[in-house]
Scaffold this motif. Sequence first.
Motif, mmCIF file in Angstrom:
data_model
loop_
_atom_site.group_PDB
_atom_site.id
_atom_site.type_symbol
_atom_site.label_atom_id
_atom_site.label_comp_id
_atom_site.label_asym_id
_atom_site.label_seq_id
_atom_site.Cartn_x
_atom_site.Cartn_y
_atom_site.Cartn_z
ATOM 1 N N THR A 1 -5.036 1.387 2.639
ATOM 2 C CA THR A 1 -5.919 0.785 1.643
ATOM 3 C C THR A 1 -5.947 -0.735 1.777
ATOM 4 O O THR A 1 -5.366 -1.488 0.973
ATOM 5 C CB THR A 1 -5.469 1.177 0.226
ATOM 6 O OG1 THR A 1 -4.049 0.946 0.110
ATOM 7 C CG2 THR A 1 -5.771 2.636 -0.045
ATOM 8 N N PHE B 1 -6.640 5.556 2.357
ATOM 9 C CA PHE B 1 -7.815 5.639 1.487
ATOM 10 C C PHE B 1 -7.967 7.039 0.902
ATOM 11 O O PHE B 1 -8.221 7.204 -0.302
ATOM 12 C CB PHE B 1 -9.083 5.272 2.283
ATOM 13 C CG PHE B 1 -9.269 3.799 2.468
ATOM 14 C CD1 PHE B 1 -9.755 2.996 1.446
ATOM 15 C CD2 PHE B 1 -8.958 3.189 3.677
ATOM 16 C CE1 PHE B 1 -9.925 1.643 1.607
ATOM 17 C CE2 PHE B 1 -9.128 1.829 3.859
ATOM 18 C CZ PHE B 1 -9.615 1.041 2.822
ATOM 19 N N ASP B 2 -7.790 8.072 1.723
ATOM 20 C CA ASP B 2 -7.981 9.425 1.210
ATOM 21 C C ASP B 2 -6.891 9.806 0.220
ATOM 22 O O ASP B 2 -7.155 10.434 -0.818
ATOM 23 C CB ASP B 2 -8.070 10.440 2.356
ATOM 24 C CG ASP B 2 -6.914 10.338 3.340
ATOM 25 O OD1 ASP B 2 -6.108 9.394 3.238
ATOM 26 O OD2 ASP B 2 -6.802 11.218 4.223
ATOM 27 N N GLY C 1 -7.533 7.996 -3.093
ATOM 28 C CA GLY C 1 -8.820 8.210 -3.712
ATOM 29 C C GLY C 1 -9.660 6.944 -3.790
ATOM 30 O O GLY C 1 -10.476 6.783 -4.698
ATOM 31 N N VAL C 2 -9.447 6.043 -2.834
ATOM 32 C CA VAL C 2 -10.196 4.791 -2.771
ATOM 33 C C VAL C 2 -11.331 4.962 -1.770
ATOM 34 O O VAL C 2 -11.133 5.429 -0.648
ATOM 35 C CB VAL C 2 -9.289 3.605 -2.365
ATOM 36 C CG1 VAL C 2 -10.092 2.336 -2.192
ATOM 37 C CG2 VAL C 2 -8.193 3.417 -3.399
ATOM 38 N N THR C 3 -12.530 4.577 -2.195
ATOM 39 C CA THR C 3 -13.699 4.701 -1.334
ATOM 40 C C THR C 3 -13.662 3.664 -0.220
ATOM 41 O O THR C 3 -13.430 2.479 -0.471
ATOM 42 C CB THR C 3 -14.983 4.521 -2.144
ATOM 43 O OG1 THR C 3 -15.005 5.490 -3.195
ATOM 44 C CG2 THR C 3 -16.216 4.695 -1.257
ATOM 45 N N GLU C 4 -13.859 4.109 1.015
ATOM 46 C CA GLU C 4 -13.918 3.179 2.133
ATOM 47 C C GLU C 4 -15.282 2.533 2.210
ATOM 48 O O GLU C 4 -16.266 2.994 1.633
ATOM 49 C CB GLU C 4 -13.612 3.920 3.446
ATOM 50 C CG GLU C 4 -12.231 4.535 3.522
ATOM 51 C CD GLU C 4 -11.931 5.092 4.891
ATOM 52 O OE1 GLU C 4 -11.977 4.305 5.855
ATOM 53 O OE2 GLU C 4 -11.671 6.301 4.988
ATOM 54 N N LYS C 5 -15.366 1.420 2.978
ATOM 55 C CA LYS C 5 -16.637 0.735 3.137
ATOM 56 C C LYS C 5 -17.583 1.627 3.957
ATOM 57 O O LYS C 5 -17.158 2.453 4.751
ATOM 58 C CB LYS C 5 -16.442 -0.607 3.826
ATOM 59 C CG LYS C 5 -16.040 -0.524 5.297
ATOM 60 C CD LYS C 5 -15.944 -1.895 5.919
ATOM 61 C CE LYS C 5 -15.570 -1.782 7.398
ATOM 62 N NZ LYS C 5 -15.478 -3.103 8.044
ATOM 63 N N GLU C 6 -18.872 1.448 3.742
ATOM 64 C CA GLU C 6 -19.846 2.240 4.489
ATOM 65 C C GLU C 6 -19.944 1.718 5.914
ATOM 66 O O GLU C 6 -19.863 0.524 6.134
ATOM 67 C CB GLU C 6 -21.211 2.151 3.798
ATOM 68 C CG GLU C 6 -21.200 2.773 2.402
ATOM 69 C CD GLU C 6 -22.555 2.687 1.733
ATOM 70 O OE1 GLU C 6 -23.484 2.124 2.353
ATOM 71 O OE2 GLU C 6 -22.672 3.172 0.600
#
Length: 356
Positions: free
Chosen positions: A30, A347-348, A351-356
């Motif tokens: 993260t 990240f998984d 539960g943190v959203t990764e950048k697109e």
Amino acid sequence: MSLVDDTVARVHPVDGAARAAAAERLDRMTKPAGSLGRVEDLAITLAGIAGQCPPPLPVPATVAVFAGDHGVHARGVTPWPQEVTAQMVGNFLAGGAVVNAFARSLGPETCTDVVVVDVGVAAPLTGAPGLIDRRVAAGTADMTAGPAMTRAQAQAAVEAGIATADELVAAGSRCLVPGDMGIANTTAAAALICAFTGASPEAATGRGTGVDDVTLARKVEVVTEALARHAPDPADPLGVLAAVGGLEHAAIAGFVLGAAAHRVPVVLDGVSVGAAALAAVALAPDALGYCVAGHRSVEPGHTLALAHLGLTPLLDLGLRLGEGTGGLLAVPVVSAAARALQDVATFDAAGVTEKE
């Protein structure tokens, strides 16, 4: 088979699969990819050393200060009297040196101890409590008049360093920090660096304890004389150590080999340790993968040694003391790199959203 040959045979390449796993995990943690800079490189190095990802924490660390005297002192390469070597050994054992203070500042969980190893102090030190006695000789000979030591003495000193590493790892050390003590040893270090890197004496020789211009010129002259006399062959590392090295340099080379054989990181200090690391890597090229450059000394030869080894120092604080001080200051950074791989969520998992 000698202890040196046996130890060299046990030095294997670092684990490429563990390095790859660490690099992949760092990219999933993260944080923005690469945002920890060289700490990420260090984490990958530690995984490769341990052969697993995440690697175990490289603590507790132990500092081993190897002490020896030098016959080249008689050539006037330093204003400090030779007896200071033995006096400083007493200071280390009493806990009054800078390296002792730095070790205490880290606490027992990070640095368990500072041990002192006599491999060649001129003055007798028998009976000193806490001293590890691996004495090979009462100092080296003047390297401008003949070899600094015999080949047998050089091998015995390397084996003293290996035995020290074996002992400390068996006692629970998970990171080894070599240090040095020996009045006039930066002159021998400069000669070693010239022999292994091809650098000129003018480029490799520094002021050591802060000598004046006249003494610096004398040091350069002495290193030049020694190299001309012996023409040491870098393909024969023991021969180089015997010709122009110090007993403590040879022992530190063995200490590096011992750490690598046990798959334990060794955090390098300044110019004398850097010179010894050149010898260790010449003996066992795969030992390089177990070395972490703790800091950059202001001694010019140290920069040459690090460049030859391809190592980038973690710290650059203008130090030129030796004793293992710069290496010890880097240990918390080494520990933090391993801790990041152990503790930081991906990240998984978080539960943190990764950048697109």
